[in-house]
Design a protein around this motif. Structure first.
Motif, short mmCIF file in Angstrom:
data_model
loop_
_atom_site.label_atom_id
_atom_site.label_comp_id
_atom_site.label_asym_id
_atom_site.label_seq_id
_atom_site.Cartn_x
_atom_site.Cartn_y
_atom_site.Cartn_z
N UNK A 76 0.84 -1.21 0.00
CA UNK A 76 0.00 0.00 0.00
C UNK A 76 0.87 1.25 0.00
N UNK A 77 1.96 1.22 0.77
CA UNK A 77 2.88 2.36 0.80
C UNK A 77 3.50 2.60 -0.57
N UNK A 78 3.86 1.50 -1.27
CA UNK A 78 4.46 1.62 -2.59
C UNK A 78 3.48 2.23 -3.59
N UNK A 79 2.22 1.79 -3.52
CA UNK A 79 1.20 2.31 -4.42
C UNK A 79 1.00 3.81 -4.17
N UNK A 80 0.94 4.21 -2.90
CA UNK A 80 0.78 5.62 -2.58
C UNK A 80 2.00 6.43 -3.03
N UNK A 86 -0.15 5.71 -10.40
CA UNK A 86 -1.49 5.20 -10.12
C UNK A 86 -2.49 6.32 -9.80
N UNK A 87 -2.01 7.52 -9.54
CA UNK A 87 -2.89 8.60 -9.14
C UNK A 87 -2.95 8.74 -7.63
N UNK A 88 -3.75 9.69 -7.17
CA UNK A 88 -3.87 10.00 -5.76
C UNK A 88 -4.92 9.13 -5.08
N UNK A 89 -4.59 8.65 -3.88
CA UNK A 89 -5.56 7.87 -3.11
C UNK A 89 -6.76 8.75 -2.80
N UNK A 90 -7.95 8.19 -2.93
CA UNK A 90 -9.18 8.94 -2.71
C UNK A 90 -9.70 9.53 -4.00
N UNK A 94 -9.40 4.00 -4.46
CA UNK A 94 -9.76 3.85 -3.05
C UNK A 94 -9.83 2.39 -2.61
N UNK A 95 -9.34 1.48 -3.46
CA UNK A 95 -9.36 0.06 -3.13
C UNK A 95 -8.07 -0.61 -3.58
N UNK A 96 -7.61 -1.56 -2.77
CA UNK A 96 -6.50 -2.42 -3.17
C UNK A 96 -6.93 -3.86 -2.88
#
Length: 237
Positions: A76-80, A86-90, A94-96
């Motif tokens: 999750x940290x890597x994706x953020x 991947x774009x901004x969370x939210x 909003x799902x992994x």
């Protein structure tokens, strides 16, 4: 952890986990329950084995606070961290979702692009102890923006449609060797395939944790409706 390769539609990160965390990830996979899965791409692919999926929605920043495995937190940290990818969370996702996969000798996964369902992209973390390049199982992808809506393709079969697009591309496929502890990030709608695992791999399985990063379609629709209503109010004023 080090980024070793980057294209338009993929990123390769080697030595993603520490030795301790990599061993913990392997142990987590070892205790997972797997079921045989026939390919949804082509009957020629052969079977694979999939664990029960895990999906997280809101509160992604609190992975380590509720007993979830650290492996999920690291991913999750890597994706953020790769918000440019991947774009901004939210706002953009909003799902992994996570699932372990095992591919035995003789199996592959045909050309496809994992488009739709609000997906922004996916990731693949290789969890086997050892992998010889001659054993195959490469992640092959087309590092080019090829969308079916922009290219005239009349085939109804998914693999044939993907192959028709590849024939019209201007690049050759990139082959990413499934090196242990290698993480690959892939943008959605990237045409890719898992090469067939060679018989010389014997009992060695191609082991991965694979996941999708996506946006809830219901939430996206609600945001669009809210924006349209707001714009209508402004227009009426």
């Amino acid at each position: 952890m080090k980024e070793t390769q980057r294209g338009k539609r993929f990123i390769v990160i080697d030595d993603f986990l520490s030795e301790r965390d990599f061993c913990a990830a392997q142990e987590l996979m070892e205790h997972a329950t797997f079921t045989r899965q026939e390919s949804v791409i082509s009957i020629e692919d052969g079977p694979a084995f999939r664990s029960k999926g895990v999906q997280f929605r809101d509160g992604l920043e609190a992975f380590s606070k509720d007993g979830r495995p650290k492996l999920y937190e690291e991913l999750a940290d890597a994706v953020r961290a790769y918000s440019d990818f991947f774009g901004q969370v939210g706002a953009d996702w909003d799902r992994i979702a996570f699932a372990f996969w095992k591919y035995p000798a003789g199996s592959r996964l045909g050309w496809h692009n994992d488009a739709g369902q609000g997906r922004q992209g996916e990731f693949i973390l290789f969890l086997h102890d050892r992998w010889r390049p001659s054993w195959g199982g490469e992640l092959k992808l087309i590092d080019e923006d090829l969308q079916e809506s922009k290219v005239e393709v009349t085939e109804s079969d998914l693999v044939l449609r993907m192959e028709a697009l590849i024939e019209q591309s201007t690049t050759s496929p990139v082959a990413v060797v499934p090196k242990p502890n290698r993480l690959v990030l892939v943008k959605s709608e990237t045409i890719h395939t898992i090469g067939r695992v060679d018989q010389t791999a014997g009992d060695t399985l191609r082991r991965t944790l694979t996941g999708f990063v996506s946006k809830s379609q219901k939430r996206a629709a609600a945001l669009v409706n809210a924006r349209e209503k707001f714009e209508a109010i402004l227009a009426a004023g």
